[in-house]
Scaffold this motif. Sequence first.
Motif, mmCIF file in Angstrom:
data_model
loop_
_atom_site.group_PDB
_atom_site.id
_atom_site.type_symbol
_atom_site.label_atom_id
_atom_site.label_comp_id
_atom_site.label_asym_id
_atom_site.label_seq_id
_atom_site.Cartn_x
_atom_site.Cartn_y
_atom_site.Cartn_z
ATOM 1 N N ALA A 1 0.823 -1.202 0.000
ATOM 2 C CA ALA A 1 0.000 0.000 0.000
ATOM 3 C C ALA A 1 0.855 1.249 0.000
ATOM 4 C CB ALA A 1 -0.909 0.001 1.223
ATOM 5 N N LEU A 2 2.030 1.137 0.633
ATOM 6 C CA LEU A 2 2.888 2.298 0.793
ATOM 7 C C LEU A 2 3.498 2.737 -0.524
ATOM 8 C CD1 LEU A 2 4.241 4.090 2.980
ATOM 9 C CD2 LEU A 2 6.098 2.433 3.002
ATOM 10 N N THR B 1 7.548 14.974 3.941
ATOM 11 C CA THR B 1 8.206 15.076 2.645
ATOM 12 C C THR B 1 9.626 14.541 2.767
ATOM 13 O OG1 THR B 1 9.104 17.274 3.076
ATOM 14 C CG2 THR B 1 6.863 17.164 2.160
ATOM 15 N N PRO B 2 10.301 14.228 1.655
ATOM 16 C CA PRO B 2 11.698 13.786 1.759
ATOM 17 C C PRO B 2 12.581 14.783 2.491
ATOM 18 C CG PRO B 2 10.833 13.296 -0.425
ATOM 19 C CD PRO B 2 9.775 14.108 0.277
ATOM 20 N N GLU B 3 12.332 16.066 2.302
ATOM 21 C CA GLU B 3 13.124 17.085 3.005
ATOM 22 C C GLU B 3 12.862 17.038 4.505
ATOM 23 O OE1 GLU B 3 12.760 17.787 -1.148
ATOM 24 O OE2 GLU B 3 11.153 17.679 0.358
ATOM 25 N N GLN B 4 11.600 16.863 4.890
ATOM 26 C CA GLN B 4 11.270 16.771 6.314
ATOM 27 C C GLN B 4 11.818 15.485 6.919
ATOM 28 O OE1 GLN B 4 7.026 17.148 5.805
ATOM 29 N NE2 GLN B 4 7.014 19.297 6.470
ATOM 30 N N LEU C 1 16.248 2.364 6.841
ATOM 31 C CA LEU C 1 14.821 2.666 6.779
ATOM 32 C C LEU C 1 14.266 2.742 5.362
ATOM 33 C CD1 LEU C 1 14.585 5.420 9.548
ATOM 34 C CD2 LEU C 1 13.843 3.039 9.700
ATOM 35 N N GLY C 2 15.125 2.737 4.367
ATOM 36 C CA GLY C 2 14.576 2.799 3.010
ATOM 37 C C GLY C 2 15.586 3.150 1.936
ATOM 38 N N GLY C 3 16.599 3.961 2.268
ATOM 39 C CA GLY C 3 17.595 4.325 1.267
ATOM 40 C C GLY C 3 16.987 5.085 0.111
ATOM 41 N N LYS C 4 17.110 4.530 -1.081
ATOM 42 C CA LYS C 4 16.566 5.184 -2.268
ATOM 43 C C LYS C 4 15.039 5.122 -2.332
ATOM 44 C CE LYS C 4 20.582 4.594 -5.304
ATOM 45 N NZ LYS C 4 21.108 3.985 -6.555
ATOM 46 N N ASN C 5 14.450 4.241 -1.566
ATOM 47 C CA ASN C 5 12.986 4.123 -1.533
ATOM 48 C C ASN C 5 12.446 5.210 -0.602
ATOM 49 O OD1 ASN C 5 10.291 3.438 -1.261
ATOM 50 N ND2 ASN C 5 10.699 1.235 -1.119
ATOM 51 N N ASP D 1 9.563 6.709 -0.456
ATOM 52 C CA ASP D 1 8.215 6.496 0.085
ATOM 53 C C ASP D 1 8.275 5.697 1.381
ATOM 54 O OD1 ASP D 1 6.823 7.937 -1.763
ATOM 55 O OD2 ASP D 1 6.391 6.235 -3.062
ATOM 56 N N GLN D 2 9.069 4.630 1.375
ATOM 57 C CA GLN D 2 9.184 3.817 2.582
ATOM 58 C C GLN D 2 9.862 4.608 3.698
ATOM 59 O OE1 GLN D 2 10.294 -0.399 2.365
ATOM 60 N NE2 GLN D 2 11.900 0.010 3.863
ATOM 61 N N LEU D 3 10.931 5.317 3.370
ATOM 62 C CA LEU D 3 11.647 6.127 4.364
ATOM 63 C C LEU D 3 10.720 7.143 5.003
ATOM 64 C CD1 LEU D 3 14.391 7.073 5.656
ATOM 65 C CD2 LEU D 3 14.570 8.633 3.706
ATOM 66 N N CYS D 4 9.980 7.874 4.192
ATOM 67 C CA CYS D 4 9.087 8.915 4.712
ATOM 68 C C CYS D 4 7.964 8.312 5.550
ATOM 69 C CB CYS D 4 8.503 9.734 3.557
ATOM 70 S SG CYS D 4 9.728 10.754 2.692
#
Length: 609
Positions: free
Chosen positions: A56-57, A159-162, A551-555, A557-560
């Motif tokens: 879903a993520l 967001t990726p920045e946050q 936590l996700g690296g290049k992913n 969406d997963q990191l955030c």
Amino acid sequence: MRRAALQACRSVRRPVFRKSVRPPISYASLGGRSRNQRTTHQVLQSSMQLRTFTYALVSTAVATGAYYAYRGDSQSPLEANSPVASVSPAGQQTPGYSPSNVYSAAATARQTAEKEAEDAGSKVLVIAQGEVFTGTLPPNAPLSKATDDQGRKVVEMLTPEQATQKLRRNEESWLVGRGKGVVRYDVVQIPSNDPIEDDHAEKIIEVPQSVAFSEDGTNSSDWMFWGVFDGHSGWITSAKLRNSLISFVARELNSTYKSALADPSLQLPSSDSIDKAIKTGFLRLDNEIVNESVQKVLKAQSKRVAAELLAPALAGSCGLLSFYDSNSKLLRVACTGDSRAVLGRRGANGKWTATALSEDQTGGTESEAARLRKEHPGEPDVTRNGRILGGLEPSRAFGDAVYKWSVETQKKIREVYFGRSPPPLLRTPPYVTAEPVITTTKVEPQKGDFVVMATDGLWEMLTNEEVVGLVGQWLEEQAENKNGQSTANSWLKSWFSQQKGLPVDKNGVETDKTGQRAPIRQRQWGVKGTEDERFVVEDKNAATHLVRNALGGKNQDQLCALLTLPSPFSRRYRDDLTVEVIFFGEGENSGSVKLNREASAPHEVKAKL
């Protein structure tokens, strides 16, 4: 009102639900305790495994829908004309819609839904019935955080920045200019619990010649300590370790070194005596926490005193402490619990090898289970499902007095003051000890050795080889000056490798994995892709670099999403994270330890000396 709201919501596109087809993973396989009579859907929920979450993520087919049509409440924070999209759990019927209507519309609505998702405003997470789903909030919709009367929570996605700001909020980096074999260490913490239950401590002690013989003719040497502490059942015990453990150990080492120097036949204490001093420091602190506190409470006869003194005993914490003697170049790692230390050493082929310097100590570790069975004969449930008496996972820890106090002591404390009920299987305590297992390693600063120390939250996400390879990748990036050169990384040498993937020698690592648990979160999240597809270098702090990729690296969406999840729900998907990376080398001898500001959070950090 309910009918009017429902009609208003149905005028908007119905949500499109996609069903996960991945097979379930049992809760027991993820380190939890299995329960009887689970349905497949119950397994997916109660295990909190992230295959449905990841689906879903990361899915681009995020539909829009009428979130508060679930309620039909015109006074809700999200009005009927402000829909939030969500993706339904596998097999779950959404109130207000029939499955036939939903799935018959799926094929025709998917492309439109994807376009609407791209054009929508904020990304959100929807938490409902133990599951997490992504969604989108139309522009200008009034969203902060909201929970309806059915327990659904909507949280605006970072967001990726946050997410980067959150990753770097607690990072520290220190440049060690003492010419003693250590050039730098980086630290970062990412909470999952609120407040974080992890803690850490670092200390460099200048030891005069009257205490420690100096091989290089100088009048002093350095004792360097780094500790990470993984608390559980609260933060109190780990905070106690932060304040006291290094002092307790240093006091014992001081006595041991002085005794050796008093003997004309000795210059340095024996290895066994140094190990004994470290163990004594650990055990004396735990005795103060667990036993001396009880004596003081019974003497004071005050509930206020009991609350202060018994809190570290009733909670618990693992302890991982590294002690480096700059004269001998020996690094001792003392481990109590399931935090872990790993050495990275560069080989002749330019790659790094990973060597574990500690063993995870849990009820599921065979050596620990055998020890407990020997100490408690006739108690078949001394370990059950990989846990002590079926409850506590670490087999060694500070505090956790309910596994150490006698039944009589626990009964007295509960009657007069307060406390927790002893485990039902308690027969012959203590079952848990704070005595550490110690390994000794000769460090080679001239080769650029490094050590990663971290609580188990990191090792649930990455293997030893991945961690060492990621630090090696980070070193190469800094040495290649891809992100700009500065005095902060002038000690680096150019160790650049053109080979794809992480620069780690997977054939050169130890093959015996006894006591080393696999990173269960990778399986839980359904992590896929090559190393080049997964990992990224974006941070100046090596510890932050490890956490980002865990936590996700290049992913992104997963990191955030993982950083967005609020406490306590986040604990189902990730633990508190505390990571330290210690770099050995032959740097400048300025005699100081200073903050490396380009790899540290902007807030004020106390000096280490």
